[in-house]
Scaffold this active site. Structure first.
Site, PDB file in Angstrom:
ATOM      1  N   LYS A   1      33.882  27.334  73.873  1.00  0.00           N
ATOM      2  CA  LYS A   1      33.810  25.896  73.605  1.00  0.00           C
ATOM      3  C   LYS A   1      32.391  25.474  73.211  1.00  0.00           C
ATOM      4  CE  LYS A   1      38.097  24.640  74.265  1.00  0.00           C
ATOM      5  NZ  LYS A   1      38.904  24.029  73.181  1.00  0.00           N
TER       6      LYS A   1
ATOM      7  N   ASN B   1      42.858  21.694  67.684  1.00  0.00           N
ATOM      8  CA  ASN B   1      43.076  21.371  69.100  1.00  0.00           C
ATOM      9  C   ASN B   1      43.536  22.560  69.932  1.00  0.00           C
ATOM     10  OD1 ASN B   1      44.071  19.512  71.459  1.00  0.00           O
ATOM     11  ND2 ASN B   1      45.903  20.586  70.772  1.00  0.00           N
TER      12      ASN B   1
ATOM     13  N   ILE C   1      47.435  17.369  74.844  1.00  0.00           N
ATOM     14  CA  ILE C   1      46.552  16.526  74.035  1.00  0.00           C
ATOM     15  C   ILE C   1      46.994  16.522  72.566  1.00  0.00           C
ATOM     16  CG2 ILE C   1      44.181  16.342  73.149  1.00  0.00           C
ATOM     17  CD1 ILE C   1      43.241  17.435  75.920  1.00  0.00           C
TER      18      ILE C   1
ATOM     19  N   TYR D   1      35.848  31.005  78.361  1.00  0.00           N
ATOM     20  CA  TYR D   1      36.286  29.680  77.917  1.00  0.00           C
ATOM     21  C   TYR D   1      35.069  28.806  77.603  1.00  0.00           C
ATOM     22  CZ  TYR D   1      38.660  25.131  78.000  1.00  0.00           C
ATOM     23  OH  TYR D   1      39.138  23.878  77.675  1.00  0.00           O
TER      24      TYR D   1
HETATM   25  P1  NAI Z   1      48.165  22.578  76.597  1.00  0.00           P
HETATM   26  O1  NAI Z   1      48.270  23.908  77.238  1.00  0.00           O
HETATM   27  O2  NAI Z   1      49.010  21.461  77.089  1.00  0.00           O
HETATM   28  O3  NAI Z   1      48.413  22.713  75.018  1.00  0.00           O
HETATM   29  C1  NAI Z   1      47.854  23.734  74.268  1.00  0.00           C
HETATM   30  C2  NAI Z   1      48.745  23.996  73.060  1.00  0.00           C
HETATM   31  O4  NAI Z   1      48.122  25.024  72.277  1.00  0.00           O
HETATM   32  C3  NAI Z   1      50.141  24.521  73.441  1.00  0.00           C
HETATM   33  O5  NAI Z   1      51.134  23.809  72.722  1.00  0.00           O
HETATM   34  C4  NAI Z   1      50.109  25.969  73.036  1.00  0.00           C
HETATM   35  O6  NAI Z   1      51.372  26.493  72.653  1.00  0.00           O
HETATM   36  C5  NAI Z   1      49.140  25.928  71.872  1.00  0.00           C
HETATM   37  N1  NAI Z   1      48.542  27.237  71.581  1.00  0.00           N
HETATM   38  C6  NAI Z   1      48.057  28.148  72.462  1.00  0.00           C
HETATM   39  N2  NAI Z   1      47.665  29.259  71.813  1.00  0.00           N
HETATM   40  C7  NAI Z   1      47.910  29.024  70.492  1.00  0.00           C
HETATM   41  C8  NAI Z   1      47.732  29.808  69.318  1.00  0.00           C
HETATM   42  N3  NAI Z   1      47.239  31.043  69.367  1.00  0.00           N
HETATM   43  N4  NAI Z   1      48.071  29.254  68.124  1.00  0.00           N
HETATM   44  C9  NAI Z   1      48.591  28.004  68.067  1.00  0.00           C
HETATM   45  N5  NAI Z   1      48.800  27.240  69.143  1.00  0.00           N
HETATM   46  C10 NAI Z   1      48.463  27.749  70.346  1.00  0.00           C
HETATM   47  O7  NAI Z   1      46.613  22.225  76.695  1.00  0.00           O
HETATM   48  P2  NAI Z   1      45.808  20.866  76.455  1.00  0.00           P
HETATM   49  O8  NAI Z   1      45.237  20.457  77.736  1.00  0.00           O
HETATM   50  O9  NAI Z   1      46.590  19.908  75.673  1.00  0.00           O
HETATM   51  O10 NAI Z   1      44.586  21.444  75.597  1.00  0.00           O
HETATM   52  C11 NAI Z   1      44.355  21.094  74.234  1.00  0.00           C
HETATM   53  C12 NAI Z   1      42.897  21.382  73.919  1.00  0.00           C
HETATM   54  O11 NAI Z   1      42.062  20.563  74.729  1.00  0.00           O
HETATM   55  C13 NAI Z   1      42.468  22.832  74.193  1.00  0.00           C
HETATM   56  O12 NAI Z   1      41.593  23.251  73.162  1.00  0.00           O
HETATM   57  C14 NAI Z   1      41.721  22.722  75.505  1.00  0.00           C
HETATM   58  O13 NAI Z   1      40.766  23.742  75.666  1.00  0.00           O
HETATM   59  C15 NAI Z   1      41.066  21.364  75.338  1.00  0.00           C
HETATM   60  N6  NAI Z   1      40.645  20.777  76.605  1.00  0.00           N
HETATM   61  C16 NAI Z   1      41.565  20.370  77.528  1.00  0.00           C
HETATM   62  C17 NAI Z   1      41.136  19.816  78.728  1.00  0.00           C
HETATM   63  C18 NAI Z   1      42.068  19.374  79.786  1.00  0.00           C
HETATM   64  O14 NAI Z   1      41.596  18.953  80.858  1.00  0.00           O
HETATM   65  N7  NAI Z   1      43.382  19.426  79.591  1.00  0.00           N
HETATM   66  C19 NAI Z   1      39.695  19.635  78.997  1.00  0.00           C
HETATM   67  C20 NAI Z   1      38.842  20.120  77.969  1.00  0.00           C
HETATM   68  C21 NAI Z   1      39.300  20.649  76.808  1.00  0.00           C
END
Ligand code: NAI
Length: 269
Positions: free
Chosen positions: A165, A88, A19, A161
């Protein structure tokens, strides 16, 4: 419409993947300069090369206040101000040796509870803290926090989690009202995505199915009959980031294909 965030300086955390990467790309397409902040330096730098001159990579572990302080100084020196922050970065905690959470609240370890809250919630606290300090100088700015539908309902296998959130949702409102009280010109809003196909799902699909089958099964339980794309969320972030939402603060937008519109145990026809 084009250039909806023209010449704005935007910071997107966790932008190396999923995202966050889609938000960074859309903001650049719409005229912004974007700081891609992540702990995955390789992916973050590769994305920057792909997105061109208006993308800049900065190593940021969102849990570490010193990293935020370094980033604050970098932004002041390089850009002199910040217009947009998207908080994010986030983890479910699954697949990271923190799996006690998936056994349920009764068996979750305090360690996994703390780590998941640190990445998902301390991050938002720290991001808002330093963004307010930067943005208030120009009396203008917008903060977008990425929550989750899991913050709006209980999730027995993802208690930490879900809790983290839910707190992001509440802190969004506090920051919005605080900034309004102080007359800072800073808005703060929240997006709650659900079932968005990103690498976050790699550890959440049933291991006995192919990925395609698992996606198809999940899609059947979503009213719009598909998983969301990162771009579906990016367009919501663009609205909150742009001046089109100038009268919108302390609010939230659910991007979930209709999941939360319904309820189980609904009456039959
Ligand atoms: P993703 O796993 O593709 O990307 C997450 C990014 O955050 C990665 O690039 C990772 O390296 C980075 N990250 C992790 N820990 C970190 C830290 N300590 N410091 C800096 N960067 C860090 O996940 P996605 O799906 O793109 O998730 C983005 C956001 O959207 C998250 O907050 C997630 O909880 C939220 N979300 C996602 C959903 C989904 O269905 N994919 C649904 C609801 C919320």
């Amino acid at each position: 419409m084009v250039n909806r965030v023209e010449n704005k300086i935007a910071l997107v955390t966790g932008a190396a993947s999923g995202i966050g990467a889609a938000i960074a790309k859309l903001f650049i397409d719409e005229g912004a300069v974007v700081i891609i902040a992540d702990i995955n330096d390789e992916k973050g730098n590769d994305l920057c090369k792909l997105l061109g001159k208006r993308a800049h990579y900065f190593h940021l572990d969102v849990c570490h206040e010193t990293d935020w302080q370094n980033l604050y100084q970098y932004i002041e020196k390089q850009f002199n101000h910040l217009d947009i922050l998207v908080n994010n970065a986030g983890i479910t905690g699954l697949g990271l040796d923190l799996d006690s959470q998936s056994l349920g609240p009764e068996f979750s370890s305090l360690k996994s509870w703390h780590i998941i809250h640190s990445v998902n919630l301390d991050s938002v606290f720290l991001g808002c803290k330093y963004a307010i300090q930067l943005m208030k100088k120009q009396r203008m700015g917008t903060i977008v926090n990425i929550g989750s539908r899991s913050g709006l309902v209980g999730i027995p296998s993802l208690a930490a989690y879900a809790s983290s959130k839910a707190a992001v949702r509440n802190h969004t409102k506090t920051v919005a009202l605080y900034c309004a009280q102080q007359n800072y010109g800073i808005r703060c809003n929240c997006i709650h995505p659900a079932a968005i196909l990103t690498p976050l799902w790699d550890t959440m699909f049933a291991p006995n199915l192919s990925k395609e089958q698992a996606i198809a099964n999940l899609a059947q339980s979503i009213p719009l009959k598909r998983m969301g794309t990162p771009e579906d969320v990016a367009f919501a972030a663009l609205y909150f980031a742009s001046d089109e939402s100038a009268y919108v603060t302390g609010t939230e937008l659910i991007v979930d294909g209709g999941i939360l519109a319904g309820a189980s145990a609904s009456p039959s026809k």
